[in-house]
Design a protein around this motif. Sequence first.
Motif, short mmCIF file in Angstrom:
data_model
loop_
_atom_site.label_atom_id
_atom_site.label_comp_id
_atom_site.label_asym_id
_atom_site.label_seq_id
_atom_site.Cartn_x
_atom_site.Cartn_y
_atom_site.Cartn_z
N ALA B 173 3.33 15.35 13.33
CA ALA B 173 2.61 14.25 13.96
C ALA B 173 1.83 13.46 12.93
N PHE B 174 1.25 14.18 11.98
CA PHE B 174 0.50 13.50 10.92
C PHE B 174 1.43 12.65 10.07
N ILE B 175 2.58 13.22 9.74
CA ILE B 175 3.52 12.47 8.89
C ILE B 175 3.99 11.22 9.62
N ALA B 176 4.34 11.39 10.88
CA ALA B 176 4.80 10.24 11.65
C ALA B 176 3.69 9.20 11.76
N GLY B 177 2.49 9.69 12.03
CA GLY B 177 1.36 8.78 12.16
C GLY B 177 1.09 8.03 10.87
N THR B 178 1.20 8.73 9.75
CA THR B 178 0.96 8.07 8.47
C THR B 178 2.00 6.98 8.22
N ARG B 179 3.25 7.31 8.52
CA ARG B 179 4.29 6.29 8.31
C ARG B 179 4.04 5.09 9.21
N GLU B 180 3.62 5.38 10.41
CA GLU B 180 3.34 4.28 11.34
C GLU B 180 2.19 3.43 10.81
N PHE B 181 1.18 4.12 10.29
CA PHE B 181 0.03 3.40 9.76
C PHE B 181 0.45 2.47 8.63
N ILE B 182 1.31 3.00 7.74
CA ILE B 182 1.72 2.16 6.60
C ILE B 182 2.47 0.93 7.09
N LYS B 183 3.32 1.16 8.09
CA LYS B 183 4.07 0.03 8.64
C LYS B 183 3.11 -1.01 9.20
N GLN B 185 -0.09 -1.38 8.54
CA GLN B 185 -0.99 -1.94 7.54
C GLN B 185 -0.28 -3.00 6.70
N ARG B 186 1.01 -2.77 6.44
CA ARG B 186 1.76 -3.77 5.66
C ARG B 186 1.81 -5.09 6.39
N LYS B 187 1.89 -5.01 7.74
CA LYS B 187 1.90 -6.25 8.51
C LYS B 187 0.52 -6.88 8.53
N ARG B 188 -0.47 -6.06 8.37
CA ARG B 188 -1.84 -6.52 8.51
C ARG B 188 -2.33 -7.23 7.24
N MET B 189 -1.82 -6.80 6.10
CA MET B 189 -2.34 -7.34 4.85
C MET B 189 -2.20 -8.87 4.74
N PRO B 190 -1.05 -9.46 5.15
CA PRO B 190 -0.96 -10.93 5.07
C PRO B 190 -2.05 -11.62 5.89
N MET B 191 -2.47 -10.97 6.99
CA MET B 191 -3.54 -11.56 7.80
C MET B 191 -4.83 -11.61 6.98
N ARG B 267 -8.66 -4.33 -5.83
CA ARG B 267 -8.78 -3.38 -4.72
C ARG B 267 -7.76 -3.70 -3.63
N MET B 268 -7.57 -4.99 -3.37
CA MET B 268 -6.60 -5.34 -2.34
C MET B 268 -5.19 -4.88 -2.76
N ASP B 269 -4.88 -5.03 -4.05
CA ASP B 269 -3.57 -4.59 -4.51
C ASP B 269 -3.46 -3.07 -4.49
N GLU B 270 -4.58 -2.43 -4.73
CA GLU B 270 -4.54 -0.96 -4.75
C GLU B 270 -4.21 -0.39 -3.38
N ILE B 271 -4.58 -1.10 -2.34
CA ILE B 271 -4.24 -0.61 -1.00
C ILE B 271 -2.73 -0.50 -0.90
N GLU B 272 -2.05 -1.55 -1.37
CA GLU B 272 -0.58 -1.52 -1.32
C GLU B 272 -0.04 -0.39 -2.19
N GLN B 273 -0.60 -0.23 -3.39
CA GLN B 273 -0.10 0.82 -4.29
C GLN B 273 -0.32 2.21 -3.68
N SER B 274 -1.46 2.39 -3.04
CA SER B 274 -1.73 3.68 -2.41
C SER B 274 -0.72 3.94 -1.30
N MET B 275 -0.37 2.88 -0.59
CA MET B 275 0.63 3.08 0.46
C MET B 275 1.97 3.47 -0.14
N ARG B 276 2.29 2.88 -1.28
CA ARG B 276 3.53 3.28 -1.96
C ARG B 276 3.49 4.75 -2.34
N ILE B 277 2.34 5.16 -2.88
CA ILE B 277 2.21 6.56 -3.29
C ILE B 277 2.41 7.48 -2.08
#
Lengths: 146, 373, 204, 338
Positions: B173-183, B185-191, B267-277
Amino acid sequence: MSGYFKELISGTKSLFIGLGITGKYFFEPVVTLQYPHEHLEMTPRYRGHIELIPNEETGEPKCIACGMCQKGCPSGCIEVKGEKREGVKGKVVTKYILNFTTCSLCGQCVESCKFGALRFSKEYNLASPRKEDFIFDLIEKLKEKS
Amino acid sequence: MNGTLQQDVNQETFTLNLGPQHPATHGVLRVKLVMDGEYIVEAEPVLGYIHRMHEKMGENRTWAKFLPNCGRMDYLSALSYNHGYVAAVERAAKIEVPERAEYIRVITVELNRISSHLLWFGAFVLDLGGFTPLLYAFDDREFILDLLESVTGSRLTYCYFRFGGVYNDIDDAFIAGTREFIKKQRKRMPMYDALVTKNIILIKRLKEIGPISKDMARRYGATGPVARGSGINYDVRKHEPYSVYPELDFDIPVYEEGDSMARYMVRMDEIEQSMRIIEQALDKLPEGEIKPKKAVKMVKPEKGDYYHAVEAARGSFGVRLVSDGKNQAYRLKLRSPTYSNLSLYGEATKGMLLPDALALMGSLDLVIPEIDR
Amino acid sequence: MLLAKIKEALQSLYEDIGDAAEIPAAADAVAAAATAAAPEAETLPEEATPEGEESKEEEVEETAAADAPAAAPPGPKETDYAAKGYHLDVELKPEKIPAAADILYRENFFIESITGVDWIDEQQLEAVYDFNHFDELCRVVIRTRTDRNNPEVPTISHIYQGANWHERETHDFFGIKFSGHPNLEPLLLPEDADFHPLLKDFKA
Amino acid sequence: MPEWLRVILFIIFVLSFAGLNAAYLVWCERKGAGHIQRRIGPKEVGPFGLLQPLADGAKLMSKQLFLPKGVDPILFMVAPLMVMVPAIMSFCVIPFSETFVAREINLGLLMIFAFASVNVLGLLLGSWGSANKYALIAGARCVSQNVAYEIPMLITTITMVMVTNTMNLNEIVRSQAGWFIHWHIFRLDMSLLMPVSFLIFFVCSLAETNRAPFDMAEAESELIAGAYTEYPGMGFGVFFMGEYANIVIGCALTAILFLGGWQAPIPLNFGGFLGVLWGMSWFFLKLYALIFTVIWIRWTYPRTQFYELLNLSWKVLIPISLFNLILTALQIKIFPWL
């Protein structure tokens, strides 16, 4: 000069885009939970204050007052006493006081319990203006529950 | 303050106490300002309002009993501090960590880093007078806190890592939730980009404001996003690889300008990098134990001193242990990144306007309990 | 590369020390013995009881302390990074600290932290300086020991401005006086604090 | 209706309007902010939190009127009134509908600007009188901001006066009769830059009323609460009401000058009481749409830096409004038949 107008136009545009975004969110549903009226179910691993696990048959606490939790607690907020009783293996816990005011919910007591007698409760609606309300007698709590 | 106003206005300069209770200091930090009109002549941060002497506590309790303290210094990226401390003790006591546990550590630490950066983002824009991004950032951050709560049991002051492993295993559930979060958040960053980053008012407030040169960063030992915003390519995760970071592919965002905008962008770029990690770590997550085969009972490092640094959300967090072979530290030094980052504040704000100095302070990303320890 | 270069540069600070029989140099040797003992202990089987380990270490230390001046010539010591977390361990006399900081400054090192350690058994206070490099992984630890009753170390805050706060913090906690420091007032402790909480004999 | 009765009735109307308006604009602001930020906003006191302003008002009024040590007692107490009173005076000339106006003065526009200038004096005195350094900084900012923004605002107003040939607000509204394309904002034939004029005027009125993103007088993340730092209870409350009354004046003026005031967007007019209601409802619709925009803007942008704010005025708004003035003059002279 052209930079001046460029900045003016792009700047004004960025302001309108910003208004558009907040305007869009204005009409979207709220995301907050109206806390005192609505409640969340805590996740299974949520760490509330600790509680004693009862023995399923007898309803008595599983705890045998070995004192490992007391020893492992970094804040020294657990006080356990037990006595030897006839016909019972190990000791019987007679006193289990948790001073929740200093507990940091690190979980080392639960981890150090070899007998599976401790767990985290799911209680989080704890508020009181009095300090004494956070000195829990876990044996009492267990009795109240059953 | 009231009585002195009359005298002060007759002088060229006056002193202004910013804090210890001030909306922009995010806690009990006081800055003594000598002002000439609205220009700052001299700024001197005054620390110690919530100093708790964690280092002394470390000397008075066993290695394991210090664990809960870690979450109470930098409460916004508590897991980084957890990681730094357990890694230092593991290095000293030579405790092997199973690979799965390391991966879990990396995943949770990076999630924590994102949540810390999101909160910083919101609070920073709040410092600049924009209220709404804070609430949007909190909305996203809640998602992370829910995820972390489901695995660590707490929402803020985590005490999740143990010597040689972690407290709990993560579940599907955690893994699925994390993947969902990344998805999500990626949509959220352009906002965020459109609402805040590209906003002309914000750009005007941050561009070329509060410059910190490479040399200044070096002299003061600034690390983390502050250093990276000044064109220094230094990140402990890459520079001094620990845990399983060498196996993961990510970039270190570096901006040359050295102004507040550069730190913001890092910092804004690091959010993306952390998501990649996190994504890669989830893909590579091996099966296995999360605790060492032989349970760690009594930690007794050999005599000597040891150092271990990790990249916390705010910079390089280092732990220096001096062990005398007992089951508690002889000396425990905690090197907190913002302590060094803030120390350059006095020099950097000379001649600056008050609102700019506050923008600079916000861009340093201060967490006061971490400075005071 | 950098490590060798910096080691050589720091070696020069030892040359005019001369007699190794002085107190700081002897302390040097104890530290050296401790570091030398560490890799040896590493090879021990893990099952070894802590007590055994301890006693063995003490033995090593005693023997090392006896003939240290001969065994370990003074100078920067390379350490095992994986085990210790730093590359170069340099023990200097207090008055050499600014020179060492200057050398590191010119090699583009940055200051990570300054702290102290209270060696109450030896009646000494140790000041520990951590330096690191932005481009190349090279952590240098500089330490110096001073008399516990009158601890004094020259400041490096004119070389590394960041040292200003670190030195003030160390002064707060240990009472080490950094001579030449522009503003050695309590930073983390209350303004009128006259106690040093990290000293081993401090009781709240 | 005798003149004195008319005046008294109007004073009662304006005072209750200003009070209720301030109270309910706070509610609107909090609700608006809430929904923009995806939360609900006030909801506990009364249905939809509608009684929240009353609770807030009761709280403010029940607080001790405390004079902090070192303040100038006279200035400190007078300053809030100096913000509130001119704002209320300005209502005298605002035409809520064709006949619903206290005094139709030929120089109504001038009168509003005259009173608007007093507002800043109130803030300055309040910040000086409260003997607080943060307040002092805010007061100094406030004055230079108001001076800077009054210039483009007045230049734009002159443009409008040139176009309409009158300073009587009701006349200005009457000249916009007919379909909504007759509203000044759409009259490109009068001046090509009419929408730009509208924007400039709106931005200036934001700055004049110290609203975000130009809220230098308050600037809570920099100056605690700026000029209001030392004010307790109703002292702050009156400031607050004055501020909201000023917002209403600014938005009303924008609506009158550019959006046709009480004119309906279709050429449909009634006489008598129905006509008053019809005009008033259109006027208030426009007014509150503008006020909502003000609120919307506040919850979207960060605060501008002080010198950027002056830069905006001196480098952007003043040149453009001057250019606009010249353009309009030329257009009127060269194509008088339009």
